[in-house]
Design an enzyme around this catalytic site. Structure first.
Site, short mmCIF file in Angstrom:
data_model
loop_
_atom_site.label_atom_id
_atom_site.label_comp_id
_atom_site.label_asym_id
_atom_site.label_seq_id
_atom_site.Cartn_x
_atom_site.Cartn_y
_atom_site.Cartn_z
N THR A 335 -9.73 -1.26 31.31
CA THR A 335 -8.85 -0.15 31.71
C THR A 335 -9.28 1.19 31.11
OG1 THR A 335 -7.36 -0.88 29.95
CG2 THR A 335 -6.82 -1.56 32.19
N SER A 361 -5.09 7.80 26.54
CA SER A 361 -5.41 7.89 27.96
C SER A 361 -6.79 8.53 28.06
CB SER A 361 -4.40 8.76 28.69
OG SER A 361 -4.84 9.01 30.00
N ARG A 362 -7.75 7.78 28.60
CA ARG A 362 -9.13 8.29 28.63
C ARG A 362 -9.31 9.36 29.69
NH1 ARG A 362 -10.32 2.47 27.80
NH2 ARG A 362 -10.33 2.23 25.55
N VAL A 363 -8.31 9.54 30.55
CA VAL A 363 -8.37 10.63 31.53
C VAL A 363 -7.93 11.92 30.85
CG1 VAL A 363 -7.34 11.49 33.66
CG2 VAL A 363 -8.08 9.12 33.51
#
Length: 501
Positions: A335, A361-363
């Protein structure tokens, strides 16, 4: 007369065409616990459907030297040794239709809510290659969950895969349901996949969504705890196949898998019955591939390939907070980030019990509106520093003024981020609340009055800072005029609030 008969016979002979129908037929060698072993089907494919003499359907999962392993989708008690089996030549597919919105479906896509049959002639295969990199675009549009702690600190974007992980009874499903409730008017179709849950829990969940008007844009796919492991294994693939039907139309979809721990256990059960070799924690070695091929189907397509997106929120249950377990580490690595719910925070009354330090959150902020980015920019760092200072302050009473102020601000931030279940908040209300917190307007408000202050402030600001609200709704950012109006309204409300105390 004879000539007429002869002519008729000749015409019939000319019209006659011999149709040879070839069928692949095998036989059941043994059947047990939802699994059947077949012989005689030497050229069958993996995931191909077979039909038994009793009318039940099966799906090929194992190809061995002298037999085929099949999972049975239905009542395996009707199948007996020696029964005839026919190969269909078709990969398992599920019906898809716009009419499925608002309905509760079983793991094979058929309605189970008593509201009638869904007529459709379109079917999607449950196994599908995920969209390639060329067809995708970067994630930069937000999925507003309505939960302050997530929208401010761990933003989720359309096309992202964000894991919700934590122990049992820490509010994982609550976050998913709040997110669905908050999508009213957001042009997002929701698919909720229930894997191995009790029917009573599912009914309560459905009633809650109906009460909030969320079933108007939601589809529920259910494989209950009383059903076979085969249906629990297939349910998430059915859910994502239905989601892809809407993505292919250029629409945005949110899919929730509740939960993939039970999905992995169902697959382990099937694999062990099929005599596959067990690996770590008795799971077969391909369980990572199982979840990766599922979650990779979530993406945001670019305009050239029709647009549309699937945002995935898989849920994983941990044992005593152990995120290093096999399935947990697998899904974390697949994920684009995780929301970690901590049991200790939950029992302290901090709900949602999001551990800000372990959640990511890697976004990142590319999935936030500019207004939220501006007010939440330093909040995560402030909270992390507060946790360290809080631990340090326990050992010493002589603290300088700056440290005391930082501790007081941190305590108020924790209080502001608390949120009741089933009460998602509009993004403009979140921005107003966090603006008041980060600009110091709440520093003089007593800690036990923060919640009352916040509720009153939102009502007052909406009436007296209409320019600010309009700007955030329409342009996702405020102007100097809007900010001055909001700052004046918050100051007036704070002074009036403190004067009453």
């Amino acid at each position: 007369m004879k000539n007429t008969i002869v002519e008729d016979l000749k015409r019939q002979i000319d019209k006659f065409k011999l149709e040879i129908k070839a069928e692949k037929i095998g036989h059941v060698i043994e059947v047990f616990d939802g699994i059947a072993k077949l012989s005689g089907l030497s050229d069958i494919k993996v995931s191909e459907m077979v039909t038994f003499a009793s009318g039940e359907t099966g799906v090929v999962l194992n190809l061995e030297e002298d037999s085929v392993g099949v999972i049975i989708l239905g009542d395996f008690s009707k199948i007996h040794e020696g029964d005839e089996v026919k190969a269909t030549g078709k990969i398992l597919s599920v019906p898809v239709s716009d009419l499925q919105i608002g309905r509760v479906l079983n793991a094979l896509g058929s309605p189970i809510d008593g509201k009638g049959v869904i007529k459709t002639d379109k079917f999607n295969p449950i196994e599908k290659v995920a969209p390639g990199v060329i067809t995708r675009q970067s994630v930069n549009q937000a999925v507003q969950t309505g939960i302050k702690a997530i929208d401010a600190l761990i933003p989720i974007g359309r096309g992202q895969r964000e894991l919700i992980i934590g122990d049992r009874q820490t509010g994982k499903t609550a976050i998913a349901i709040d997110t669905i409730l908050n999508q009213k008017g957001q042009d997002l179709i929701c698919v909720y996949v229930s894997i191995g849950q009790k029917d009573s829990k599912l009914r309560k969940l459905q009633a809650r969504l109906e009460e909030g008007g969320a079933m108007d844009y939601t589809i529920i796919v259910s494989a209950g705890s009383a059903e076979s492991a085969a249906l629990s294994y297939i349910a998430p693939y059915t859910g994502v196949s239905i989601a892809e039907h809407f993505m292919d139309q250029g629409k945005d979809v949110l899919i929730i898998y509740d939960d993939l721990s039970k999905h992995a256990v169902a697959y382990r059960e099937i694999s062990l019955l099929l005599r596959r070799p067990p690996g770590r924690e008795a799971f077969p070695g391909d369980v990572f591939y199982l979840h990766s091929k599922l979650l990779e189907r979530a993406c945001r397509r670019n305009k050239e390939y029709g647009g549309g997106s699937i945002t995935a929120l898989p849920i994983i249950e941990t044992q005593s907070g152990d995120v290093s377990a096999y399935i947990s580490t697998n899904v974390i690595s697949i994920t684009d980030g995780q929301i970690f719910l901590e049991t200790d925070l939950f029992y302290k009354g901090i709900r949602p019990a999001v551990n800000v330090g372990l959640s990511v959150s890697r976004v990142g902020s590319s999935a936030q509106i500019r207004a939220m980015k501006k007010v939440a920019g330093t909040l995560k760092l402030d909270l992390a520093q507060f946790r360290e200072l809080e631990a340090f302050a326990q050992f010493g009473s002589d603290l300088d003024e700056k440290t005391k102020n930082q501790l007081e601000r941190g305590k108020r931030a924790v209080e502001v981020l608390k949120q009741a279940q089933y009460s998602p908040m509009a993004i403009e209300d979140q921005v107003v609340t966090l603006y008041a917190l980060t600009r110091g307007f709440m520093d003089s408000v007593p800690l036990n009055q923060i919640k009352t202050f916040e509720e009153g402030l939102r009502e007052y600001a909406e009436r007296n800072a209409q320019t600010f609200y309009k700007e955030v709704r329409e342009t996702k950012m405020w102007t100097e005029k809007g900010e001055a109006e909001l700052s004046k309204a918050i100051g007036e409300f704070r002074d009036a609030f403190l004067s009453k105390k």
